[in-house]
Structures are given as structure tokens and as C-alpha cells.
Design a protein around this motif. Structure first.
Motif, short mmCIF file in Angstrom:
data_model
loop_
_atom_site.label_atom_id
_atom_site.label_comp_id
_atom_site.label_asym_id
_atom_site.label_seq_id
_atom_site.Cartn_x
_atom_site.Cartn_y
_atom_site.Cartn_z
N ILE A 174 3.36 -0.50 7.99
CA ILE A 174 3.98 -0.80 6.70
C ILE A 174 3.06 -0.24 5.61
CG2 ILE A 174 4.83 -2.60 5.16
CD1 ILE A 174 6.38 -2.32 7.80
N TYR A 175 3.62 0.59 4.74
CA TYR A 175 2.83 1.28 3.72
C TYR A 175 3.39 0.99 2.33
CZ TYR A 175 0.74 4.19 7.42
OH TYR A 175 0.06 4.65 8.52
N ASP A 176 2.47 0.90 1.37
CA ASP A 176 2.85 0.79 -0.04
C ASP A 176 2.76 2.16 -0.69
OD1 ASP A 176 3.30 -1.99 -0.28
OD2 ASP A 176 1.14 -2.35 -0.27
N PHE A 177 3.65 2.43 -1.61
CA PHE A 177 3.52 3.59 -2.48
C PHE A 177 2.28 3.38 -3.35
CE2 PHE A 177 5.04 6.01 -6.35
CZ PHE A 177 4.94 7.26 -5.77
N HIS A 178 1.67 4.46 -3.87
CA HIS A 178 0.43 4.26 -4.64
C HIS A 178 0.65 3.35 -5.85
CE1 HIS A 178 1.62 7.14 -7.74
NE2 HIS A 178 1.86 8.05 -6.82
N ASP A 179 1.88 3.29 -6.35
CA ASP A 179 2.26 2.25 -7.31
C ASP A 179 3.04 1.21 -6.51
OD1 ASP A 179 3.23 0.60 -9.24
OD2 ASP A 179 4.08 2.16 -10.50
N ALA A 180 2.31 0.22 -5.98
CA ALA A 180 2.89 -0.71 -5.01
C ALA A 180 4.10 -1.47 -5.55
CB ALA A 180 1.82 -1.70 -4.55
N ALA A 181 4.23 -1.57 -6.86
CA ALA A 181 5.35 -2.31 -7.45
C ALA A 181 6.67 -1.58 -7.26
CB ALA A 181 5.10 -2.56 -8.93
N LYS A 182 6.60 -0.29 -6.97
CA LYS A 182 7.84 0.50 -6.90
C LYS A 182 8.58 0.33 -5.56
CE LYS A 182 7.00 4.02 -10.38
NZ LYS A 182 6.96 5.46 -10.69
N TYR A 183 7.87 0.52 -4.45
CA TYR A 183 8.54 0.32 -3.17
C TYR A 183 7.54 0.24 -2.03
CZ TYR A 183 8.02 5.41 -2.36
OH TYR A 183 7.53 6.67 -2.18
#
Length: 461
Positions: free
Chosen positions: A131-140
Motif C-alpha cells: 500500500i503506497y501513498d502519493f507524495h501528497d498523501a491527502a490526494k490518494y
């Protein structure tokens, strides 16, 4: 009259819908035929594959265009077919606004079910899956899963998202492994449409944009500089040229002029061309006089003249970054192609470059190269390596020069632009092609070493 008007309106609407519909098999066939007719390397590439194997490849990818999910996968299908030509000048770029949501397209996108149990399992993974976060974790957030098919080995599926139109289960990217840590495939942009992309799998991160959940994003390694210079010591000058693209021509000219006095008086030069993917040959002109020591043998290239190639060459005249001198050269090329449609024409003749005078300084030059050095930069290296001053250090270059002088042409109905080669080097007829191996350095350097320091030590030894 009312029925007639309704009938005409229905025809108009049907025509508009038809114009917006793009059949994947039709588009694939168009691109296949276009490459066969206009790509300078086609006959060589087909001969290397053998015609039966090429025909089998075409049949395989045509079959992909008939699959139920072909509309969504069409860009991926065509891009993977083009990759079989093994020419880095053959590429596809977007011709749409990636930020403008295409609601109709998004509504048709495939949904891949991802259960809570699967997500919990992926959270325990220590491999590429997870499970990975986009570098702006708030986005997706995405779930990266192994899913081996003919078209991809891994898929990244949306787990949660604040992006407009994006739903859980939509594929954010998909890729097929081309090495142990690199995948090539498609990235689905903000509007849902794909673009060709590569994905590097590192420790707890993918391609710098995604980091494993509950880990910190890696910091950027530093600012990209188009050109740079500094004195390493009283004996050694350092110049870096990051690109030979037309936009960088003025920067290259400026950095050479700014260091003119140092170039005249400093014994050694480190010329750092790592990650320079090429551009236009004329941009490295200011460097040639400092490298030259003796007449340089040059094997030229031939251009394939077709209507599409002529149009592509003429389009280069719209580039405002090009000098008038370069545009005059382009006009001459277009005129030559127009006079020889359907033929191969000599774009650059074989010959000897001897119009420079050997300068006393620099006395020794190390040129740093790596696997990302390509195209026009490799053309410069073919010139430079014949100099008695020059030592190439680093690793083999990309090998992207046998087929060159790319131009662009639009797809028939999909919103993409095809880039392809229009010239073929006559080095191939002498068995001197470089695309299979790249240009080999005189001295190899290891990835973990300080290459600039190693170059300086070699020069000052």
C-alpha cells in the motif's frame, strides 16, 4: 418539415458521436501502417525479427485490440508494440490537457475489486507489492499488486482518493518489468487518460512519487541545472551540460564563453555529459574546438523522404528556439526531401572534419558518460573520442543513434502524438552500429564511486 429537421439533427449528432469514437483496432492498424511506410528503421528491424515473426507480433497485438478492455488499454497496446522496434527515438506523447477531467471516459473505466482482506495482506508485504501513498498523501492511496498478463506484471489500483472522478478500484498505473527494478507501462493522468511511463521500484518507494504507507517520502537529490561550471582545482575545470536540446543552446554558448579564459589556461577539463539525452547536433558546436586535435572521420546518415516525413521536418521551423542559421539548414533539407519523394537522400555526407585548429588547452579531457547518454550526445562522442586529448569514463551509453532525426505526427483519432526516426546511419552498412551496445567508455566507473573525483584524479595523476 419538423420530421426532416429532427432527421437532420439526428444525423448531425450521430456524426459527432462517430467522430469522437476511436476504435482501437483501427488506430493500431493506422500506427502499424504509418511505421511501415515512414519509420527509417523499419526494414532493418523487420529483417532482424524476420518477417514471419513480425507478422506474428502484429497478429498478437491486433488480437489485444479486440479484448473487452481494449478501449482503456489501447494506448498501452500500441506503445508496447512500438517498443518492439527497440528504438528510443520511437515514442508517444500526450496531446490533451491532463488536468481537464473527461467524465465520459472515466465512466467507462474498468473497476478492479480490492477487498479489505487483500489490503491487509498487502500492508504486510516487503516486496514491490504493498500500500503506497502519493507524495501528497491527502490526494490518494494505491494498492500495488502483482498481476502477470501479456500487457503488465504489476497494477496500482486506487484504494482511496480525493481526486475528482476517481473511484476505488480504478487503475492508476500498470507496468511490465523490463529489468529487475524497472517497469514500462501507462500512467493514468488526472483526467483518467493514460500516458506512456516508466516506473522505478526502489526501497519503499516507486518512481519518487509513491512511498510505502507509514514511511517518509525520499527527499529530492537536488536541483536540476541545464549547465554548470566550477574549478575543481588550479589544474582542472569542470563543465556540465545536461541537455543538447535546442532550448539549452544559449545556455551552452553562454557557459562556454563565460569560461573562455579558463579553457585557454587550465590544463584539464572534466566534461560531464551524464544523463544528457541529446537534442540537436548544432547545440554542441561551441565545445568542438576545445576537443579537436586531428582530422575526424565521419559517417553520415540518409533520410527517408515521404509526405509525412517532409511535413514533420517542415514543422521544426516553428521552433522559436532555433537560430535563423539552423532554420535555413532545415529549409534546405525540406527542399531536398520534396525533390526526392519515395527515395533515400543523403542528409549528411561521409567525410572528414578538419576545419578546426588544435588548441594548446585544455591538454587533457575526461568526458563522463552513463547509460542515459543518447542521440545527439552520442553523435558528439563519436567526434570527441577520435581526439588524442579525450578519455571517456563511466558506463556504456544508451545506444540511440543508428536511427535518428525524429519528427512527430498525430495519431488518426486518439489524442496522442507519435515520435519516430526519419534517418538511418550509414555506419550500419559498415557493421559499426551502436544501438545494440551503446558507446563503450575507455574506463569503466562503478555506480557508488564519486565519478567527478575519479575523473579529476585521472587527469591530475
Amino acid at each position: 418539415m419538423k420530421r426532416l429537421l429532427l432527421f437532420i439533427a439526428a444525423i448531425a449528432i450521430a456524426g459527432k458521436v462517430s467522430a469522437q469514437t476511436c476504435n482501437c483496432e483501427t488506430e493500431f492498424t493506422y500506427i502499424k501502417n504509418f511505421m511501415e511506410q515512414n519509420y527509417a528503421g523499419f526494414k532493418d528491424k523487420q529483417a532482424q525479427m524476420t518477417k514471419p515473426k513480425y507478422d506474428k507480433l502484429v497478429a498478437q497485438y491486433r488480437a489485444f485490440t479486440k479484448l473487452p478492455n481494449a478501449p482503456e488499454k489501447c494506448l498501452l497496446i500500441i506503445n508496447q508494440f512500438l517498443a518492439k522496434f527497440k528504438d528510443h527515438h520511437v515514442a508517444i506523447r500526450m496531446n490533451f490537457d491532463a488536468a481537464k477531467l473527461d467524465s465520459a471516459y472515466m465512466a467507462q473505466r474498468e473497476i478492479i475489486p480490492v477487498s479489505d482482506e487483500k489490503i491487509a495482506e498487502l500492508r504486510k508485504s516487503t516486496g514491490f507489492e504493498g500500500i503506497y501513498d502519493f507524495h501528497d498523501a491527502a490526494k490518494y492511496k494505491i494498492a500495488v499488486m502483482k498481476d502477470k498478463t501479456e500487457l503488465h506484471d504489476y497494477i496500482a489500483v486506487i484504494v482511496s482518493s480525493n481526486l475528482p472522478g476517481w473511484k476505488k478500484g480504478m487503475i492508476k498505473w500498470e507496468g511490465k518489468m523490463v529489468s529487475d527494478s524497472l517497469a514500462a507501462g501507462a500512467l493514468y493522468m488526472l483526467n483518467g487518460k493514460p500516458k506512456p511511463e516508466t516506473f522505478y521500484f526502489g526501497k519503499d518507494a516507486i518512481w519518487g512519487d509513491w512511498h510505502r504507507e507509514n514511511t517518509k517520502p525520499a527527499r529530492s537529490s537536488g536541483k536540476w541545472e541545464p549547465v554548470a561550471s566550477r574549478k575543481l582545482s588550479d589544474k582542472t575545470l569542470y563543465l556540465k551540460i545536461s541537455s543538447f536540446e535546442a532550448y539549452n543552446a544559449k545556455n551552452i554558448d553562454s557557459v562556454v564563453k563565460a569560461n573562455a579564459e579558463a579553457l585557454k589556461t587550465t590544463p584539464n577539463l572534466v566534461l560531464d555529459l551524464r544523463d544528457n539525452g541529446g537534442g540537436s547536433d548544432y547545440t554542441y558546436g561551441p565545445l568542438m574546438q576545445y576537443v579537436y586535435t586531428n582530422p575526424v572521420k565521419q559517417t553520415g546518415a540518409s533520410l527517408l523522404s515521404t509526405d509525412a516525413n517532409i511535413k514533420g521536418w517542415a514543422a521544426k521551423l516553428d521552433d522559436e528556439e532555433r537560430s535563423e542559421e539552423n532554420k535555413n539548414s532545415l529549409r534546405a533539407t525540406v527542399k531536398l526531401l520534396e525533390a526526392n519523394k519515395g527515395k533515400w537522400v543523403v542528409n549528411s555526407p561521409d567525410g572528414v572534419i578538419n576545419n578546426f585548429t588544435k588548441l594548446p588547452y585544455p591538454q587533457k579531457i575526461v568526458i563522463l558518460v552513463n547509460k542515459n547518454v543518447a542521440s545527439s550526445t552520442e553523435q558528439f562522442l563519436l567526434f570527441a573520442r577520435q581526439s588524442s586529448k579525450v578519455t571517456l569514463m563511466g558506463e556504456n551509453t544508451s545506444g540511440t543513434l543508428d536511427y535518428s532525426n525524429w519528427v512527430e505526427a498525430p495519431f488518426s483519432c486518439m489524442p496522442y502524438i507519435l515520435r519516430y526516426s526519419t534517418s538511418r546511419s550509414r555506419r550500419l552498412d559498415k557493421g559499426e552500429g551502436i544501438d545494440a551496445t551503446g558507446i563503450k567508455p575507455d574506463k569503466y566507473l562503478k555506480p557508488g564511486e564519486n565519478w567527478i573525483q575519479k575523473a579529476q584524479e585521472a587527469l591530475e595523476r
